[in-house]
Design an enzyme around this catalytic site. Structure first.
Site, PDB file in Angstrom:
ATOM      1  N   LYS A 146     103.364   4.791  38.493  1.00  0.00           N
ATOM      2  CA  LYS A 146     101.897   4.961  38.429  1.00  0.00           C
ATOM      3  C   LYS A 146     101.556   6.133  37.514  1.00  0.00           C
ATOM      4  O   LYS A 146     100.717   6.025  36.625  1.00  0.00           O
ATOM      5  CB  LYS A 146     101.359   5.233  39.823  1.00  0.00           C
ATOM      6  N   ASN A 147     102.246   7.248  37.713  1.00  0.00           N
ATOM      7  CA  ASN A 147     101.861   8.476  36.992  1.00  0.00           C
ATOM      8  C   ASN A 147     102.353   8.487  35.553  1.00  0.00           C
ATOM      9  O   ASN A 147     102.102   9.447  34.821  1.00  0.00           O
ATOM     10  CB  ASN A 147     102.336   9.708  37.757  1.00  0.00           C
ATOM     11  N   ARG A 169      97.414   2.526  46.517  1.00  0.00           N
ATOM     12  CA  ARG A 169      97.142   3.161  45.224  1.00  0.00           C
ATOM     13  C   ARG A 169      98.440   3.410  44.458  1.00  0.00           C
ATOM     14  O   ARG A 169      98.453   3.417  43.226  1.00  0.00           O
ATOM     15  CB  ARG A 169      96.439   4.514  45.450  1.00  0.00           C
ATOM     16  N   ARG A 214      91.887  20.830  43.615  1.00  0.00           N
ATOM     17  CA  ARG A 214      92.270  20.131  42.381  1.00  0.00           C
ATOM     18  C   ARG A 214      91.344  20.471  41.205  1.00  0.00           C
ATOM     19  O   ARG A 214      90.720  19.627  40.600  1.00  0.00           O
ATOM     20  CB  ARG A 214      92.302  18.623  42.614  1.00  0.00           C
ATOM     21  N   CYS A 241      90.096  16.626  46.695  1.00  0.00           N
ATOM     22  CA  CYS A 241      90.571  15.486  47.499  1.00  0.00           C
ATOM     23  C   CYS A 241      91.217  16.086  48.739  1.00  0.00           C
ATOM     24  O   CYS A 241      91.258  17.297  48.919  1.00  0.00           O
ATOM     25  CB  CYS A 241      91.529  14.620  46.696  1.00  0.00           C
ATOM     26  N   ASP A 272     105.238  15.514  45.612  1.00  0.00           N
ATOM     27  CA  ASP A 272     104.940  14.127  46.002  1.00  0.00           C
ATOM     28  C   ASP A 272     106.002  13.545  46.929  1.00  0.00           C
ATOM     29  O   ASP A 272     105.851  12.418  47.391  1.00  0.00           O
ATOM     30  CB  ASP A 272     104.812  13.234  44.760  1.00  0.00           C
TER      31      ASP A 272
END
Ligand code: EPZ
Length: 423
Positions: free
Chosen positions: A22-23, A398, A123, A118, A306
């Site tokens: 994803k990233n 997500r 952030r 978030c 993460d």
């Protein structure tokens, strides 16, 4: 909203294939804004964030075609009529901020909603904006939007107070069209940064040093759209490593980017997990009891933030005491309260979580709060006594492609209950 129901107690046995990262996809989708012509991305995972980014590109005027069967995405940015990212989209995916750099670079203006905070932290994006200002852009905040204008961008020497991942990416995406040389000091070194720099160089950019803390970009006048293959997802791979370790499983992980997981592999081996590289993948064999290890998250190549929630679940059923320190985000312990409802013994003191291993967790109804916290709750459900029900799993969708299908194929008793079905 969908839920996951998990019956704990099964060992995971078999083979799993990791999807594209994803990233890594998101900055490549942003890079497509830099040129005319067709950018083609392959090995693209099926994830909510990518659907959101597609909507954002279409909103701007891009044409986007996706062939989900072979995981290919084609983006044409010939007719970008609205260089802007609206609040409605940015609020669901803060990585939308990545369009700022390319829009200013190519169109000399952009209007992007300020991503709010978030659950895991405030952030801020001050370093993104500082970089653009150093290159000569004028930045203002108007009614919750970042408004940027620039007659032209000029290469600059930019020092980042913190090695921000998307900050480094945004500045790179702007500097490719700046006049002269840009140096980014204290740059993030994540593999996704290196992948983006390689992609930009394939498009005709001149970037060196990606993967180190100093990146140099010599601006150019034109780039050309080309094809990029997305690298595999090191965080998904790490999550499945822990799924095997925690269930004393025996799982072969295919497409595992183990070269991007040194810190996690070192910690899992310290905890007693057997990890061996085979011809067609990485085999992870869980051992019991799990040894407690201390963890401190750091920017790459340190232990990834993460993976913090996921290894906390593993330490919750280890044989001793583990101190887990989260140095990146100020509020990334949202999973602790949910794990404690399953019987975990965790005490949070500021940035530290003291985890005392217990013999068993017990299944419970849980609520997902953010992407990686959701993953840690799934892992807990796999080993808990009885039934675990996880709601708000849109967080999970997500960043994990078909996680319940992949886990079920490994022997987990896990079902997704669609929201329209009564439960
Ligand atoms: C990226 O977020 C990832 N997202 C995150 O993954 C990941 O957790 C994070 O990097 C850290 O590795 C994407 O790549 C899309 P940062 P990013 O800017 O870039 C501070 C997931 O689970 N900071 O590296 O937003 C910030 O507050 C997500 O997939 C500033 O102070 O993170 C934080 O403390 C979650 N000013 C630290 O830097 C800035 O301008 C690192 O944040 C920018 C950041």
């Amino acid at each position: 909203m969908d839920k996951l129901i998990i019956e704990g107690g099964n060992r995971l046995i078999g083979t799993v294939e990791i999807s594209g990262a994803k990233n890594a996809v998101l900055p490549l989708m942003a890079a497509s804004l830099l040129t005319d012509g067709q950018t083609r991305l392959t090995n693209v995972p099926k994830l909510r964030d990518i659907e959101t980014f597609k909507k954002l590109l279409v909103h701007m005027g891009c044409e986007v075609f996706s062939d989900s069967d072979n995981r290919t995405l084609t983006i044409c940015a010939d007719n970008v009529t609205r260089p802007e990212a609206p609040y409605e989209l940015v609020k669901t995916m803060r990585a939308s901020i990545l369009v700022l750099g390319p829009l200013v670079a190519r169109f000399k203006r952009a209007r992007v909603s300020l991503p709010g905070g978030c659950t895991i932290g405030a952030r801020p994006v001050n370093l993104h904006l500082m970089g653009l200002e150093k290159m000569g852009a004028r930045v203002s905040i108007e009614h919750g939007y970042i408004v940027v204008e620039a007659e032209k961008l000029t290469g600059a020497h930019i020092y980042l107070d913190q090695p921000t991942v998307t900050g480094t990416e945004n500045i790179m995406l702007a500097a490719v069209y700046a006049e002269g040389e840009t140096t980014i000091e204290n740059a993030a070194m994540e593999p996704e940064i290196t992948a983006l720099a390689s992609a930009l160089n394939r498009m005709g950019a001149d970037i060196s040093g990606a993967g180190t803390d100093t990146i140099k970009i010599t601006g150019t006048s034109e780039l050309r759209a080309t094809e990029h293959r997305v690298i595999y997802d090191r965080i998904e791979a790490g999550t499945f490593m822990i799924a095997s370790a925690i269930t004393t499983g025996n799982v072969l992980i295919k497409n595992c980017p183990i070269e991007h997981l040194d810190s996690l592999v070192a910690k899992l081996k310290e905890a007693g997990t057997e990890i061996t590289e085979e011809e067609d993948g990485v085999r992870v064999v869980g051992q019991w009891p799990i040894r407690s290890v201390d963890i401190k998250t750091y920017p790459y190549p340190g232990f990834p933030t993460d993976m913090q929630a996921q290894i906390m679940t593993m330490m919750s059923v280890a044989g001793g005491l583990s101190v887990i320190t989260e140095t990146i985000f100020e509020n990334r312990f949202m999973h602790v309260a949910e794990l404690k409802r399953m019987g975990a013994d965790i005490t949070v003191d500021g940035r530290n979580a003291i985890v005392k291993g217990v013999d068993r967790l017990s299944g419970a109804p849980l609520m997902a709060t953010d992407l990686r916290a959701s993953a840690s709750l799934v892992l807990a459900g796999l080993v808990a006594d009885g039934t675990t029900i996880i709601s708000r799993i849109y967080h999970l969708d997500r960043g994990y492609e078909d996680i319940e299908k992949k886990l079920k194929a490994l022997g987990a008793r896990i079902e997704r209950i669609r929201s329209e079905e009564r439960f």
